[in-house]
Design a protein around this motif. Structure first.
Motif, PDB file in Angstrom:
ATOM      1  N   CYS A  15       0.858  -1.187   0.000  1.00  0.00           N
ATOM      2  CA  CYS A  15       0.000   0.000   0.000  1.00  0.00           C
ATOM      3  C   CYS A  15       0.898   1.243   0.000  1.00  0.00           C
ATOM      4  N   CYS A  40      -0.037   4.369  -0.449  1.00  0.00           N
ATOM      5  CA  CYS A  40      -0.644   5.529   0.226  1.00  0.00           C
ATOM      6  C   CYS A  40      -0.270   5.588   1.711  1.00  0.00           C
ATOM      7  N   GLY A  43      -8.121  -2.812   6.338  1.00  0.00           N
ATOM      8  CA  GLY A  43      -8.138  -1.351   6.326  1.00  0.00           C
ATOM      9  C   GLY A  43      -8.549  -0.754   7.654  1.00  0.00           C
ATOM     10  N   ALA A  75      -4.551   0.219   5.243  1.00  0.00           N
ATOM     11  CA  ALA A  75      -4.197  -0.235   3.890  1.00  0.00           C
ATOM     12  C   ALA A  75      -5.468  -0.478   3.064  1.00  0.00           C
ATOM     13  N   GLY A  76      -5.466   0.026   1.838  1.00  0.00           N
ATOM     14  CA  GLY A  76      -6.592  -0.168   0.931  1.00  0.00           C
ATOM     15  C   GLY A  76      -7.722   0.816   1.084  1.00  0.00           C
ATOM     16  N   CYS A 114      -4.189  -1.172  -4.104  1.00  0.00           N
ATOM     17  CA  CYS A 114      -3.601  -2.335  -3.439  1.00  0.00           C
ATOM     18  C   CYS A 114      -4.634  -3.377  -3.026  1.00  0.00           C
TER      19      CYS A 114
END
Length: 71
Positions: free
Chosen positions: A14, A16, A40, A45-46, A52
């Motif tokens: 990920c 971001c 998440g 993440a995501g 991702c």
């Protein structure tokens, strides 16, 4: 200049939130996550651009297969 990763677990999945494969695997296993949304909720993440998500879903799938094979 090419970035070399010494350990595959250090690979960023990920971008971001700069979450690695190792962090995602640990979260899936430690928190028993079954969906990318659950991952998440735990580590973000995501949850931003979503690029991702397919990788997170594949990690979940693989880890669930590994858990089943240990039974």
């Amino acid at each position: 200049m090419q970035l070399k990763i010494k350990n595959i677990m250090d690979r960023i999945v990920c971008n971001c939130f700069r979450k690695t494969l190792g962090e995602i695997i640990d979260t899936v296993n430690d928190k028993d996550c079954k969906t990318f949304q659950e991952v998440g909720d735990e580590i973000d993440a995501g949850t931003r651009c979503g690029s991702c998500i397919p990788m997170i879903e594949r990690v979940i799938e693989i880890e669930n297969i590994r858990k089943e094979s240990r039974k």
